[in-house]
Motif scaffolding. Structure first.
Motif, mmCIF file in Angstrom:
data_model
loop_
_atom_site.group_PDB
_atom_site.id
_atom_site.type_symbol
_atom_site.label_atom_id
_atom_site.label_comp_id
_atom_site.label_asym_id
_atom_site.label_seq_id
_atom_site.Cartn_x
_atom_site.Cartn_y
_atom_site.Cartn_z
ATOM 1 N N THR A 123 11.763 -5.812 11.510
ATOM 2 C CA THR A 123 10.773 -5.623 12.661
ATOM 3 C C THR A 123 10.434 -4.001 12.560
ATOM 4 N N LEU A 124 11.387 -3.341 12.366
ATOM 5 C CA LEU A 124 10.734 -1.738 12.239
ATOM 6 C C LEU A 124 10.173 -1.502 10.938
ATOM 7 N N LEU A 125 10.277 -1.988 9.840
ATOM 8 C CA LEU A 125 9.622 -1.606 8.789
ATOM 9 C C LEU A 125 8.108 -2.176 8.909
ATOM 10 N N ALA A 126 7.945 -3.275 9.623
ATOM 11 C CA ALA A 126 6.745 -3.810 9.795
ATOM 12 C C ALA A 126 5.887 -2.912 10.450
ATOM 13 N N GLN A 127 6.576 -2.345 11.690
ATOM 14 C CA GLN A 127 5.905 -1.361 12.492
ATOM 15 C C GLN A 127 5.438 -0.039 11.760
ATOM 16 N N VAL A 128 6.477 0.294 11.088
ATOM 17 C CA VAL A 128 6.165 1.385 10.316
ATOM 18 C C VAL A 128 4.868 1.463 9.206
ATOM 19 N N ALA A 129 5.004 0.203 8.579
ATOM 20 C CA ALA A 129 3.912 -0.065 7.589
ATOM 21 C C ALA A 129 2.512 -0.220 8.294
ATOM 22 N N SER A 130 2.487 -0.828 9.461
ATOM 23 C CA SER A 130 1.366 -0.938 10.363
ATOM 24 C C SER A 130 0.864 0.622 10.732
ATOM 25 N N GLY A 131 1.836 1.426 11.073
ATOM 26 C CA GLY A 131 1.275 2.747 11.640
ATOM 27 C C GLY A 131 0.724 3.472 10.452
ATOM 28 N N LEU A 132 1.469 3.413 9.195
ATOM 29 C CA LEU A 132 0.958 4.143 8.235
ATOM 30 C C LEU A 132 -0.269 3.764 7.365
ATOM 31 N N ALA A 133 -0.544 2.296 7.789
ATOM 32 C CA ALA A 133 -1.683 1.966 7.297
ATOM 33 C C ALA A 133 -3.081 2.520 8.041
ATOM 34 N N THR A 134 -2.832 2.996 9.398
ATOM 35 C CA THR A 134 -4.010 3.522 10.239
ATOM 36 C C THR A 134 -4.412 4.698 9.595
ATOM 37 N N THR A 135 -3.488 5.838 8.794
ATOM 38 C CA THR A 135 -3.862 7.002 8.414
ATOM 39 C C THR A 135 -3.814 7.067 6.873
ATOM 40 N N VAL A 136 -3.031 6.371 6.209
ATOM 41 C CA VAL A 136 -2.790 6.299 4.763
ATOM 42 C C VAL A 136 -2.632 5.010 4.278
ATOM 43 N N PRO A 137 -3.787 4.078 4.236
ATOM 44 C CA PRO A 137 -3.722 2.815 3.738
ATOM 45 C C PRO A 137 -3.265 2.419 2.447
ATOM 46 N N ASP A 138 -3.490 3.417 1.619
ATOM 47 C CA ASP A 138 -3.083 3.222 0.216
ATOM 48 C C ASP A 138 -1.582 3.579 0.051
ATOM 49 N N ALA A 139 -0.676 4.028 0.937
ATOM 50 C CA ALA A 139 0.603 4.309 0.797
ATOM 51 C C ALA A 139 1.506 3.016 0.503
ATOM 52 N N HIS A 140 2.536 3.323 -0.418
ATOM 53 C CA HIS A 140 3.238 2.094 -0.709
ATOM 54 C C HIS A 140 4.791 2.448 -0.060
ATOM 55 N N LEU A 141 5.071 1.468 1.006
ATOM 56 C CA LEU A 141 6.265 1.755 1.701
ATOM 57 C C LEU A 141 7.552 1.090 0.898
ATOM 58 N N VAL A 142 8.751 1.615 0.860
ATOM 59 C CA VAL A 142 9.980 1.151 0.119
ATOM 60 C C VAL A 142 10.954 1.703 1.056
ATOM 61 N N ALA A 143 11.716 0.698 1.250
ATOM 62 C CA ALA A 143 12.959 0.882 2.394
ATOM 63 C C ALA A 143 14.200 0.865 1.603
ATOM 64 N N TYR A 144 14.878 2.051 2.265
ATOM 65 C CA TYR A 144 16.183 2.394 1.777
ATOM 66 C C TYR A 144 17.247 1.627 2.673
ATOM 67 N N ARG A 145 17.708 0.608 2.360
ATOM 68 C CA ARG A 145 18.622 -0.378 3.196
ATOM 69 C C ARG A 145 20.074 0.102 3.285
ATOM 70 N N TRP A 146 20.336 1.208 3.543
ATOM 71 C CA TRP A 146 21.844 1.787 3.223
ATOM 72 C C TRP A 146 22.791 1.140 4.454
ATOM 73 N N GLY A 147 22.163 0.717 5.535
ATOM 74 C CA GLY A 147 23.260 0.054 6.541
ATOM 75 C C GLY A 147 23.782 -1.200 5.873
ATOM 76 N N GLU A 148 23.139 -1.831 5.186
ATOM 77 C CA GLU A 148 23.804 -3.206 4.886
ATOM 78 C C GLU A 148 24.816 -3.059 3.726
ATOM 79 N N GLN A 149 24.670 -2.098 3.067
ATOM 80 C CA GLN A 149 26.043 -1.627 2.009
ATOM 81 C C GLN A 149 26.848 -0.600 2.377
ATOM 82 N N TYR A 150 26.362 0.359 3.179
ATOM 83 C CA TYR A 150 27.394 1.727 3.503
ATOM 84 C C TYR A 150 27.517 1.632 4.878
ATOM 85 N N GLY A 151 26.858 1.012 5.632
ATOM 86 C CA GLY A 151 27.069 1.352 7.146
ATOM 87 C C GLY A 151 28.323 0.908 7.409
ATOM 88 N N ALA A 152 28.621 1.464 8.945
ATOM 89 C CA ALA A 152 29.766 1.414 9.539
ATOM 90 C C ALA A 152 30.293 0.021 10.042
#
Length: 389
Positions: free
Chosen positions: A19-48
């Motif tokens: 949900t968060l990534l979709a919101q960030v991608a949507s927001g970035l598209a309003t100002t930098v539509p050609d940006a490529h969003l990549v997620a660092y999913r550290w919580g899944e592997q290293y989170g507490a």
């Protein structure tokens, strides 16, 4: 094409991360539509995680007696009033209903609560898109409010216009409080909240207001604070289960953060330059620390949002840099955004003049909602878009 590597904050796990990534991608598209969003999913592997299932958490005592009867707090600003409503969405309704005795309704006359009850049930049946964007459960909240025993005495005490605004704020606060309870990483800002209140109030019979704000009754603050403390003690295990990923992520990073930094570095090395690191909260700390700990030539900009990196540096707790040592020359330009109401957002420019640039935002939401409201704030995306390579 710029690659934006987004590093999430504390406690964020699926399904909230998507949900968060979709919101960030949507927001970035309003100002930098050609940006490529990549997620660092550290919580899944290293989170507490509570490795032994939480056996270190003592059982709480028996149930308490409820609220104190102390007098009201002094009225604060708009954000403080909303903070009280998020804690008790029915606070205004209860205050209006207090001390109202049942009156005698003339034969054939409508009861004061009949029309607001019917309008609430209509909202429950047909919904309200503006309010539903703020969080889940709006139809259920509207139906519950229609059945609430506070409605009849409040309808007697208030004129229909004021009652419509009180009910609209109660419904909106209920939806937002549910989103906070669900640890939603995306929260609407004050404009989205006020637009929802105005539309719900209109649906409940209020005259549309140009500002979207109705009259705000004075609310008692101290009883809610005291109740919250007793409630927390009684539900210590449940609250710890909900909170430990966030608090634990921070503690684990400060104690053993090397793996998180190495994971981000490896991800960046697989991306096509130019790369921008965008980190929220603890994600900003991880991003900053990773860049300090060694050159990453692909990265041309660091963006931290609602992050505690400057604060940790100032008090000597940032792992990779000790105050007053300066930022290494290899750290790229740094854009730091913080909301004035976000108690977890800190300023970097006073500590790193000429190396970091601060942008102060204002979602008009109280803390802790303000800490997750950045991603619905157009100011954030405009500031990022103006500086992306």
């Amino acid at each position: 094409m710029t690659t934006v590597v987004f590093t999430h904050g504390t406690g964020v796990r699926e399904p909230h991360l998507t949900t968060l990534l979709a919101q960030v991608a949507s927001g970035l598209a309003t100002t930098v539509p050609d940006a490529h969003l990549v997620a660092y999913r550290w919580g899944e592997q290293y989170g507490a995680r509570l490795a032994a299932g939480g056996v270190s958490i003592p059982e709480g005592p028996g149930t308490g007696t409820g609220r104190s009867a102390e007098g009201p707090d002094e009225q604060g600003d708009e954000a403080e009033e909303w903070a009280r409503l998020y804690g008790d969405p029915l606070a205004e309704l209860a205050q209006a209903a207090a001390g109202v005795s049942a009156g005698v309704t003339p034969p054939g006359a409508a009861f004061p609560d009949e029309r607001p009850r019917a309008l609430l049930l209509d909202l429950a049946a047909h919904g309200e898109p503006r309010a539903e964007l703020l969080g889940p459960g709006f139809p259920e909240a509207a139906a519950g409010l229609a059945r609430n025993p506070l409605l009849p005495p409040a309808a007697e005490a208030l004129d229909p216009e004021t009652l419509a605004w009180v009910l609209a704020r109660a419904l909106t606060a209920t939806v937002i409080a549910a989103a906070v309870e669900a640890d939603s990483p995306v929260q609407g800002d004050g404009d989205a909240r006020d637009a929802a209140v105005a539309e719900v109030a209109r649906r409940l019979g209020a005259v549309p207001a140009g500002t979207g704000r109705g009259p705000l009754l004075r609310m008692a603050g101290k009883p809610f604070v005291r109740l919250g403390s007793r409630y927390a003690v009684r539900r210590r295990r449940a609250l710890t289960d909900a909170a430990h990923p966030a608090a634990g992520d921070i503690l684990k990073y400060l104690a053993r953060g090397e793996d998180m930094r190495h994971g981000l570095r490896d991800l960046v090395m697989r991306q096509e330059p130019p790369v921008v690191l965008l980190g929220h909260s603890l994600g900003g700390i991880i991003s900053l620390d990773t860049l300090i700990s060694g050159p990453l030539p692909r990265v041309e900009l660091l963006v931290t949002v609602g992050s505690q990196g400057p604060f940790l540096y100032e008090m000597g707790a940032l792992p990779a840099l000790v105050h007053p040592d300066p930022l290494p020359a290899h750290v790229p330009p740094w854009l730091n955004l913080y909301d004035r109401r976000d108690l977890l957002g800190h300023a970097a420019e006073p500590l790193f003049p000429g190396r970091a640039q601060d942008v102060a935002t204002d979602s008009r939401q109280p803390f802790p909602v303000a800490h997750s409201a950045y991603w619905t704030d157009p100011t954030v995306y405009r500031a990022i878009g103006e500086r992306l390579p």
